[in-house]
Write an enzyme that holds these catalytic residues in place. Structure first.
Site, PDB file in Angstrom:
ATOM      1  N   ILE A  46     -94.163 154.983 -25.055  1.00  0.00           N
ATOM      2  CA  ILE A  46     -94.403 155.002 -23.699  1.00  0.00           C
ATOM      3  C   ILE A  46     -95.464 154.219 -23.239  1.00  0.00           C
ATOM      4  O   ILE A  46     -95.202 153.544 -22.324  1.00  0.00           O
ATOM      5  CB  ILE A  46     -94.425 156.720 -23.133  1.00  0.00           C
ATOM      6  N   ASN A  96    -104.876 153.726 -32.676  1.00  0.00           N
ATOM      7  CA  ASN A  96    -105.286 153.675 -34.046  1.00  0.00           C
ATOM      8  C   ASN A  96    -104.114 153.189 -34.851  1.00  0.00           C
ATOM      9  O   ASN A  96    -104.153 153.192 -36.114  1.00  0.00           O
ATOM     10  CB  ASN A  96    -105.702 155.326 -34.564  1.00  0.00           C
ATOM     11  N   LEU A  97    -102.644 152.989 -34.325  1.00  0.00           N
ATOM     12  CA  LEU A  97    -101.579 152.327 -35.015  1.00  0.00           C
ATOM     13  C   LEU A  97    -100.986 153.291 -35.950  1.00  0.00           C
ATOM     14  O   LEU A  97    -100.365 152.960 -36.850  1.00  0.00           O
ATOM     15  CB  LEU A  97    -101.781 151.016 -35.493  1.00  0.00           C
ATOM     16  N   TYR A 128     -97.654 172.239 -29.581  1.00  0.00           N
ATOM     17  CA  TYR A 128     -97.734 170.775 -28.881  1.00  0.00           C
ATOM     18  C   TYR A 128     -97.735 171.016 -27.213  1.00  0.00           C
ATOM     19  O   TYR A 128     -98.994 170.629 -26.764  1.00  0.00           O
ATOM     20  CB  TYR A 128     -96.348 170.144 -29.130  1.00  0.00           C
ATOM     21  N   ASN A 141     -87.094 164.268 -21.046  1.00  0.00           N
ATOM     22  CA  ASN A 141     -86.723 163.389 -22.129  1.00  0.00           C
ATOM     23  C   ASN A 141     -86.841 161.953 -21.771  1.00  0.00           C
ATOM     24  O   ASN A 141     -85.823 161.391 -21.456  1.00  0.00           O
ATOM     25  CB  ASN A 141     -85.504 163.576 -22.598  1.00  0.00           C
ATOM     26  N   HIS A 150     -85.572 161.825 -32.368  1.00  0.00           N
ATOM     27  CA  HIS A 150     -85.155 162.094 -30.805  1.00  0.00           C
ATOM     28  C   HIS A 150     -83.596 161.667 -31.094  1.00  0.00           C
ATOM     29  O   HIS A 150     -83.126 160.855 -31.679  1.00  0.00           O
ATOM     30  CB  HIS A 150     -85.869 161.091 -30.076  1.00  0.00           C
ATOM     31  N   LEU A 151     -82.978 162.383 -30.107  1.00  0.00           N
ATOM     32  CA  LEU A 151     -81.450 162.316 -29.861  1.00  0.00           C
ATOM     33  C   LEU A 151     -80.745 161.006 -29.786  1.00  0.00           C
ATOM     34  O   LEU A 151     -80.075 160.612 -30.560  1.00  0.00           O
ATOM     35  CB  LEU A 151     -81.006 163.116 -28.807  1.00  0.00           C
ATOM     36  N   PHE A 199     -77.626 169.972 -33.161  1.00  0.00           N
ATOM     37  CA  PHE A 199     -78.500 171.078 -33.304  1.00  0.00           C
ATOM     38  C   PHE A 199     -77.999 172.340 -32.325  1.00  0.00           C
ATOM     39  O   PHE A 199     -78.716 172.544 -31.550  1.00  0.00           O
ATOM     40  CB  PHE A 199     -79.978 170.940 -33.308  1.00  0.00           C
TER      41      PHE A 199
HETATM   42  N1  UDP Z   1     -80.730 166.937 -31.247  1.00  0.00           N
HETATM   43  C1  UDP Z   1     -79.626 167.197 -31.982  1.00  0.00           C
HETATM   44  N2  UDP Z   1     -79.609 166.451 -33.003  1.00  0.00           N
HETATM   45  C2  UDP Z   1     -80.476 165.448 -33.339  1.00  0.00           C
HETATM   46  C3  UDP Z   1     -81.851 165.433 -32.714  1.00  0.00           C
HETATM   47  C4  UDP Z   1     -81.614 166.156 -31.234  1.00  0.00           C
HETATM   48  O1  UDP Z   1     -78.617 167.832 -31.551  1.00  0.00           O
HETATM   49  O2  UDP Z   1     -80.680 165.041 -34.545  1.00  0.00           O
HETATM   50  C5  UDP Z   1     -80.660 167.687 -29.807  1.00  0.00           C
HETATM   51  C6  UDP Z   1     -82.122 168.543 -29.542  1.00  0.00           C
HETATM   52  O3  UDP Z   1     -81.751 169.971 -30.195  1.00  0.00           O
HETATM   53  C7  UDP Z   1     -82.181 168.648 -28.143  1.00  0.00           C
HETATM   54  C8  UDP Z   1     -81.888 167.200 -27.608  1.00  0.00           C
HETATM   55  O4  UDP Z   1     -80.815 166.562 -28.769  1.00  0.00           O
HETATM   56  O5  UDP Z   1     -81.220 169.812 -27.676  1.00  0.00           O
HETATM   57  C9  UDP Z   1     -83.060 166.415 -27.183  1.00  0.00           C
HETATM   58  O6  UDP Z   1     -83.725 166.326 -28.438  1.00  0.00           O
HETATM   59  P1  UDP Z   1     -84.799 165.465 -28.769  1.00  0.00           P
HETATM   60  O7  UDP Z   1     -85.583 165.696 -29.829  1.00  0.00           O
HETATM   61  O8  UDP Z   1     -84.496 163.920 -28.376  1.00  0.00           O
HETATM   62  O9  UDP Z   1     -85.813 165.685 -27.367  1.00  0.00           O
HETATM   63  P2  UDP Z   1     -86.611 167.134 -27.063  1.00  0.00           P
HETATM   64  O10 UDP Z   1     -85.822 167.802 -26.123  1.00  0.00           O
HETATM   65  O11 UDP Z   1     -86.985 168.026 -28.441  1.00  0.00           O
HETATM   66  O12 UDP Z   1     -87.889 166.797 -26.369  1.00  0.00           O
END
Ligand code: UDP
Length: 328
Positions: free
Chosen positions: A12, A32-33, A141, A170, A188-189, A207
């Protein structure tokens, strides 16, 4: 304006840094990479390789470059990690932010933008989530970002530091074919789904599929990183009229299954999926109300369609299957 962007080598931060350059600002990236990429720093920006835990380096950077505004992106940003390693968040995130604020005050920088999060609302009492929903962070967090928001509130009161906190939902999509998301490890998804499409992973694990949502999977508000960047440009301009906090999302919710189905359409790939256990700490639905930033700043998403968000990310992933590795 001369703007210092911490975390400007990250996903971002680098997108916002690029937009700042494009809109005529002088940009100093401080990173800081540890998670960011040197190749993601816009060419026109000055790069300082430094760590916010080191106050001397922060002070020196502000004294040398004399920014008029600071945008603070550098952070640990993972809910799950924060449950396992809380001090990375409750200590390091907080300490880095406060170090930066202290230097800002000492060097007369009076404009500060904080990258904040929807995790401030934990499992919210109502949807869509506006700025009046009760704050009850869902993890260390979220708590670390809330502490920094409160610190800014008090520094506005006591030191005249004007600030904006933007609470992202997101962030997704790519700012262009050569600027996109590259995390290691990726959690991330959307990027994971696209790695499956590219054949870099076997399948996507969903998940949890028994949430109280229309298809049983979690619903999230995906906002294009370019729309997010535009909100920062507008918020920076608005600081002359005082401090503010905004929730920032598309206002549309998509389930995990809808994201996977859309990615199948966009990529033309099968994308095998499998149901797995819920991820601890995931609330069922997070959708933003961005009415306040729309009304105050005239912001509106221009890349709101999920197809566009995933399509832009797909272009980046196809062109750069190994992310920034090998790019200069
Ligand atoms: N999610 C999933 N499988 C994955 C990664 C994420 O089902 O391998 C789901 C996660 O449970 C959430 C949504 O995708 O409901 C978005 O997750 P992400 O980690 O991208 O963003 P967050 O909502 O945690 O900021």
């Amino acid at each position: 304006m001369r703007v210092l962007v911490t975390g400007g080598a990250g996903y971002i931060g680098s997108t916002v840094a690029q937009r700042l350059v494009e809109t005529g600002n002088d940009v100093i990236v401080f990173d800081n990479l540890s998670q960011g990429h040197r190749a993601a720093v816009p060419e026109a920006a000055t790069f300082v390789h430094g760590d916010l835990t080191n106050r001397e380096v922060v002070d020196h950077t502000l004294a040398e470059h004399r920014p008029q505004a600071i945008m603070h992106f550098a952070s640990h940003t993972l809910v799950g990690e924060s449950m396992e390693e809380p001090f990375l968040y409750l200590d390091e995130n907080v300490r880095c932010g406060v170090n930066l604020m202290r230097s800002a005050v000492e060097h007369d920088v009076d404009r500060f933008l904080l990258s904040s999060t929807a995790n401030l609302f934990g499992t919210p009492e109502r949807i869509p989530i506006d700025e009046n929903v009760t704050i009850d962070p869902g993890s260390p967090y979220g708590e670390s970002k809330f502490i920094l928001e409160r610190a800014l509130h008090w520094l506005d009161e006591t030191e005249g530091l004007t600030y904006a906190a933007l609470r992202y939902f997101n962030a997704a999509g790519a700012a262009g074919p050569d600027r996109g998301e590259d995390h290691d490890p990726e959690t991330h998804l959307i990027p994971i789904v696209l790695e499956v499409a590219l054949g870099q992973r076997e399948k996507i694990v969903i998940f949890g599929d028994e949430y109280d949502t229309p298809d049983g999977t979690c619903v999230r508000d995906y906002i294009h990183v370019l729309d997010l960047a535009q909100a920062h440009i507008l918020a920076l301009d608005a600081l002359d009229d005082g401090s503010r906090v905004y929730n920032l999302g598309n206002g549309e919710g998509y389930s995990v299954r809808e994201v996977i189905d859309t990615a199948r359409r966009v990529t033309g790939c099968e994308i095998p999926a499998e149901e797995g256990d819920p991820r601890p700490g995931d609330p069922p639905v997070l959708i933003a109300s961005s009415d306040k930033i729309r009304a105050d700043l005239g912001w509106a998403p221009e890349h709101g369609a999920l197809e566009d968000i995933i399509g832009s990310a797909w272009e980046w992933h196809q062109r750069h299957p190994n992310g920034y590795q090998g790019m200069s």
